[in-house]
Design an enzyme around this catalytic site. Structure first.
Site, PDB file in Angstrom:
ATOM      1  N   HIS A 157       0.830  -1.200   0.000  1.00 44.08           N
ATOM      2  CA  HIS A 157       0.000   0.000   0.000  1.00 44.08           C
ATOM      3  C   HIS A 157       0.864   1.250   0.000  1.00 44.08           C
ATOM      4  O   HIS A 157       1.470   1.606   1.007  1.00 44.08           O
ATOM      5  CB  HIS A 157      -0.929  -0.014   1.220  1.00 44.08           C
ATOM      6  CG  HIS A 157      -1.825   1.185   1.309  1.00 44.08           C
ATOM      7  ND1 HIS A 157      -2.274   1.688   2.503  1.00 44.08           N
ATOM      8  CD2 HIS A 157      -2.345   1.995   0.342  1.00 44.08           C
ATOM      9  CE1 HIS A 157      -3.023   2.747   2.276  1.00 44.08           C
ATOM     10  NE2 HIS A 157      -3.087   2.955   0.979  1.00 44.08           N
ATOM     11  N   GLU A 169       2.984   0.361   3.304  1.00 41.59           N
ATOM     12  CA  GLU A 169       2.530  -0.721   4.185  1.00 41.59           C
ATOM     13  C   GLU A 169       2.662  -2.037   3.418  1.00 41.59           C
ATOM     14  O   GLU A 169       2.122  -2.175   2.324  1.00 41.59           O
ATOM     15  CB  GLU A 169       1.073  -0.509   4.595  1.00 41.59           C
ATOM     16  CG  GLU A 169       0.862   0.659   5.534  1.00 41.59           C
ATOM     17  CD  GLU A 169      -0.610   0.871   5.878  1.00 41.59           C
ATOM     18  OE1 GLU A 169      -0.897   1.228   7.024  1.00 41.59           O
ATOM     19  OE2 GLU A 169      -1.465   0.679   4.985  1.00 41.59           O
ATOM     20  N   ASN A 208      -5.147   3.671   7.778  1.00 39.21           N
ATOM     21  CA  ASN A 208      -6.584   3.907   7.665  1.00 39.21           C
ATOM     22  C   ASN A 208      -7.338   3.413   8.887  1.00 39.21           C
ATOM     23  O   ASN A 208      -8.381   3.967   9.249  1.00 39.21           O
ATOM     24  CB  ASN A 208      -7.133   3.247   6.406  1.00 39.21           C
ATOM     25  CG  ASN A 208      -6.878   4.091   5.170  1.00 39.21           C
ATOM     26  OD1 ASN A 208      -6.675   5.289   5.263  1.00 39.21           O
ATOM     27  ND2 ASN A 208      -6.877   3.462   4.009  1.00 39.21           N
TER      28      ASN A 208
END
Length: 666
Positions: A157, A169, A208
Site C-alpha cells: 500500500h 505498508e 486507515n
C-alpha cells in the site's frame, strides 16, 4: 499449482535481485505515481489501463512530474529521460504482464473489480511473478485466493503522491509466505520507500485503521452538537499537531473515499465503525471535498481557514482516546506493534508524534476514563474501550516501554566515529522541523559530545534528502504559545543554538534540501556549511508576520554582512545554494548525492586538527566581532597559551619531520 509449489516453484522470484520488470495495472494518480517511482529506481515498467486515453494521460503525468523533479534538482535531466524511457504504456493486458516479475494492481477500490482483474492476470502472468495489491483497506487474503499463488501475494500500500510519500505498508495475507514479504519489503526499500510490516490482514491495515475512525469521530462531535467544525479542526491541527484539521483532511482524501473505507470496516468489524450520518449527507449532496470544489470547506471560496485559538482540551482528549483504542486493538491482535504504528502514522499521515506516543503522553488511564464516560453517556460501541487498552492502562500505563535511557533521543540520531559526533535531525515526516523536543535533544546531545574526549568535531545534518530543517514547527508553536511564552521560547532557541556557535568543537552543517527559518538559524551557528546544489535557503518569517527569533537577526549579519542579512530577512525570499555561496553563507556547494561523503571527509579532516587551537580560534574570532581591540588582545593571550601546549610541540615536530601531526588535545 498448489500453495507450496507457488511459494517454491522453479524460477520463482525469491529476492529483490531477481526483479527487473514491474507491471503496474492502473494509470490513475496512484498507478502512474508508482510506475514513476519504479522507473526512477531502475526497473523496466509496463503501465497498463483499459484504453489508450487513460494510459496516455498517465504517461503524460509521469513526463510532467519527471520534468518538475529535474527543474527542482531532485534528479538530473538525464535521470528523467532514462526513467521515462523505461516506461512502456500499454492497453493489452497480456503484453503488460507476460514478462513481469512483479504485478502491482492499482485498479479502483472495489472488491469485485479487483477480483476480475486477478482472474484475467492469472491467465497471462508468468508463474514466477509476485502479485501485490495497492488496496488501502480490502482483504489481502480474499484477493489472493482469486489467484493460483496466494503464498506469493501480499499488499503493498503506497500513499498519495507515491513520488513524495515515503511509507509503504507491506501487508500479509493469511497464506502469504515470509519470503514474499521479505522480498516486497526489500523492493520498497529499493524504490526509496520505508516499508512497515502489517503482520495480519486486518481492515484498514494501520494508517486507515487509525485515521478513518478519527475522521468519523470528528463528524460525530459535530453531528451530536458537542463541538463545532472550527473547534474540531483547530483542536486536531493545533492541539494534536496534525498537519491538517480532521475535516480538512477528509476533504483532501475525498469524503466518499473515507466513507467507503468506513463502510467496509463497519461491515467487517462491527458497530464501533458505524459511519456518521454527516459523512453520508455530504456524499449524497455531491460535496466530496477538494476534488468536487466543496466538501466541509468551499474550495471555490478559499478553502480551509482553521483558527488557532479554538483548541479544546476535552475534544483533544476525546479524539486521542478514540485513536488510542484503535492502537490497542491493532497491537493486541498482533497486526503491528506500537513502534510500527507510530512510524506508519508519521510517514503516511504526517503525525508529528505517533498516536501511541501521543496517548502515552496524555496517560492511558485518562483516555480510558474518557471513553468510559462517553460510553455511559451515549451507549455507542465506538466508545467501548478494548480490553487491551484497559489492561495497559492498569498495568504498564503506556504503549511504549519507559527505559529511562539518557542516550536515546526521540528527535535525533547520534553516531560517533573517527572523532566525529554526527547529529542527524530525525523528523523527516515533518521536514525535520524544530519543536521544543528537538531543542532539548539538540542541547543534550551537544553537551554529551563535548564531554566525550574522543569527539573532536560535531557534524549536523537532517534525515532524508528533502530538508536539513524547514524551520520551526509552526503548528505546534501556535497551539502552545502566547506573547509571553513566545519570549521564553525565543530565548530558549537562542541559547540552544548559541551553544553550538560557542562550542569548543568545530561544528559542520551538511545541508540537503530545505534550510529555512529556524533551520537556517541553526545552520548559522555552525562554523562551516556544505550544501547540495538542490538546497534552498531563506528566512521566511516575515511571510508569517513574524521575525527570526532564534538568533537570525544577529548572527546572520556576522557571516554575510548587514546588508545581505537585511535583504534575506526583509524580503523573506528563497535562495539557491550557489547564491548563498556567493553571499559567503555556504562554504562549499557539492553535487547532489555527494554530500555525505564530502561532509564526512571534511569533518574527519577537522577532527585530526589541534583541538586546543581550534577552540581558541573560535573564541577569539567571536570576541572580536564587536570589539576588535578586545579580540586582538584575546588573540595574543591565546597564541601564548597554545604555543606552550603539547599539540604545538607535536605540530612543529611533525613539520620538521615532514609527517602528519597526531594531536592529543593537550
Amino acid at each position: 499449482m498448489d500453495t507450496a509449489d507457488a511459494a517454491t516453484g522453479t524460477g520463482a522470484i525469491r529476492s529483490v535481485d531477481d526483479i527487473a520488470t514491474i507491471a503496474v495495472l492502473g494509470a490513475g494518480n496512484m498507478g502512474h505515481g508508482i510506475a514513476e517511482v519504479a522507473a526512477l529506481a531502475g526497473f523496466d515498467v509496463s503501465l497498463r489501463d483499459i484504453d489508450d486515453d487513460l494510459v496516455q494521460a498517465g504517461y503524460d503525468q509521469i513526463e510532467w512530474s519527471l520534468e518538475k523533479l529535474a527543474e527542482k534538482d531532485r534528479i538530473t535531466s538525464a535521470d528523467a529521460d532514462a526513467a521515462l524511457e523505461r516506461i512502456d504504456p500499454v492497453v493489452d493486458l497480456a503484453a503488460a504482464v507476460d514478462d513481469a516479475d512483479v504485478v502491482v494492481e492499482v485498479v479502483p477500490e472495489k472488491m469485485e473489480i479487483k477480483k476480475d482483474v486477478y482472474a484475467a492476470v492469472e491467465e497471462h502472468a508468468p508463474d514466477r511473478a509476485l502479485f501485490v495489491t495497492n488496496t488501502s483497506s480490502l482483504s489481502i487474503t480474499e484477493l489472493s485466493r482469486e489467484t493460483d499463488r496466494p503464498a506469493r501475494f501480499c499488499g503493498m500500500h503506497f500513499f498519495n503522491p507515491p513520488v513524495r510519500m515515503r511509507l509503504v505498508e507491506v501487508i500479509s495475507g493469511a497464506d502469504t509466505a515470509e519470503e514474499t514479504l521479505s522480498t516486497v519489503e526489500a523492493l520498497a526499500e529499493r524504490l526509496g520507500k520505508t516499508p512497515v510490516r502489517v503482520h495480519k490482514d486486518s481492515p484498514g491495515f494501520i494508517v486507515n485503521r487509525v485515521l478513518v475512525p478519527l475522521l468519523n469521530e470528528a463528524a460525530w462531535v459535530v453531528e451530536s452538537g458537542d463541538g463545532t467544525l472550527a473547534e474540531v479542526d483547530s483542536t486536531t491541527k493545533y492541539g494534536l499537531g496534525l498537519p491538517m484539521g480532521s475535516f480538512e483532511l477528509a476533504d483532501q482524501v475525498g469524503i466518499d473515499v473515507a466513507l467507503h473505507v468506513l463502510e467496509y470496516m463497519h461491515d467487517r468489524l462491527g458497530e464501533a465503525y458505524e459511519p456518521c450520518p454527516l459523512l453520508r449527507e455530504q456524499v449524497d449532496a455531491g460535496d466530496l471535498g477538494r476534488k468536487s470544489g466543496a466538501g466541509f470547506y468551499d474550495y471555490d471560496d478559499g478553502g480551509a481557514e482553521i483558527p488557532t485559538d479554538q483548541v479544546r482540551a476535552d475534544l483533544r482528549e476525546r479524539l486521542l482516546a478514540v485513536m488510542a483504542n484503535e492502537v490497542a486493538g491493532l497491537v493486541s491482535a498482533d497486526v503491528a506493534d506500537a513502534d510500527a504504528i507510530d512510524r506508519a502514522m508519521q510517514l503516511g499521515a504526517g503525525f508529528p508524534d505517533g498516536p501511541a506516543t501521543l496517548a502515552d503522553s496524555a496517560g492511558l488511564e485518562t483516555l480510558v476514563a474518557r471513553l468510559d464516560t462517553l460510553h455511559d453517556e451515549t451507549g455507542a460501541a465506538r466508545y467501548d474501550a478494548v480490553a487491551a487498552l484497559r489492561d495497559r492502562a492498569e498495568t504498564d500505563g503506556a504503549f511504549h516501554e519507559r527505559t529511562g535511557s539518557e542516550t536515546a533521543y526521540d528527535t535525533l540520531r547520534v553516531d560517533r566515529f573517527d572523532g566525529v559526533g554526527h547529529l542527524v535531525i530525525d523528523r523527516p515526516h515533518r521536514l525535520n522541523s524544530v519543536n521544543v523536543d528537538l531543542l532539548a535533544d539538540l542541547d543534550a546531545a551537544r553537551s554529551t559530545l563535548e564531554a566525550d574526549d574522543e569527539t573532536r568535531v560535531i557534524l549536523l545534518s537532517g534525515a532524508g534528502d528533502r530538508a536539513f530543517s524547514a524551520g520551526a514547527d509552526i503548528q505546534r508553536m501556535a497551539a502552545e504559545l502566547d506573547s509571553r511564552s513566545a519570549v521564553e521560547r525565543s530565548r530558549e532557541g537562542q541559547r540552544v543554538f548559541g551553544r553550538f556557535e560557542s562550542s569548543p568543537l568545530p561544528v559542520v552543517a551538511a545541508i540537503d534540501g530545505f534550510c529555512l527559518g529556524g533551520g537556517m538559524e541553526l545552520a548559522t551557528c555552525a562554523d562551516l556549511r556544505l550544501a547540495t546544489a538542490r538546497s534552498t535557503f531563506g528566512q521566511p518569517e516575515h511571510n508569517l508576520g513574524l521575525i527570526p527569533g532564534w538568533g537570525g537577526t544577529q548572527r546572520l549579519r556576522h557571516i554575510v554582512g548587514e546588508g545581505r542579512a537585511k535583504e534575506i530577512i526583509l524580503t523573506a525570499a528563497r535562495y539557491d545554494a550557489e547564491t548563498m555561496a556567493d553571499y559567503g553563507f555556504v562554504n562549499e556547494v557539492v553535487e547532489n548525492g555527494a554530500l555525505d561523503d564530502r561532509a564526512l571527509e571534511l569533518a574527519r579532516d577537522l577532527a585530526a586538527g589541534p583541538p586546543v587551537a581550534q577552540a581558541y580560534t573560535k573564541r577569539v574570532m567571536h570576541r572580536g566581532r564587536d570589539d576588535t581591540d578586545a579580540g586582538l588582545e584575546l588573540e595574543a593571550q591565546a597564541f601564548g597559551h597554545v604555543f606552550g601546549t603539547a599539540d604545538a610541540a607535536e605540530g612543529i615536530a611533525a613539520f620538521d619531520s615532514d609527517r602528519d601531526p597526531e594531536f592529543s588535545g593537550e
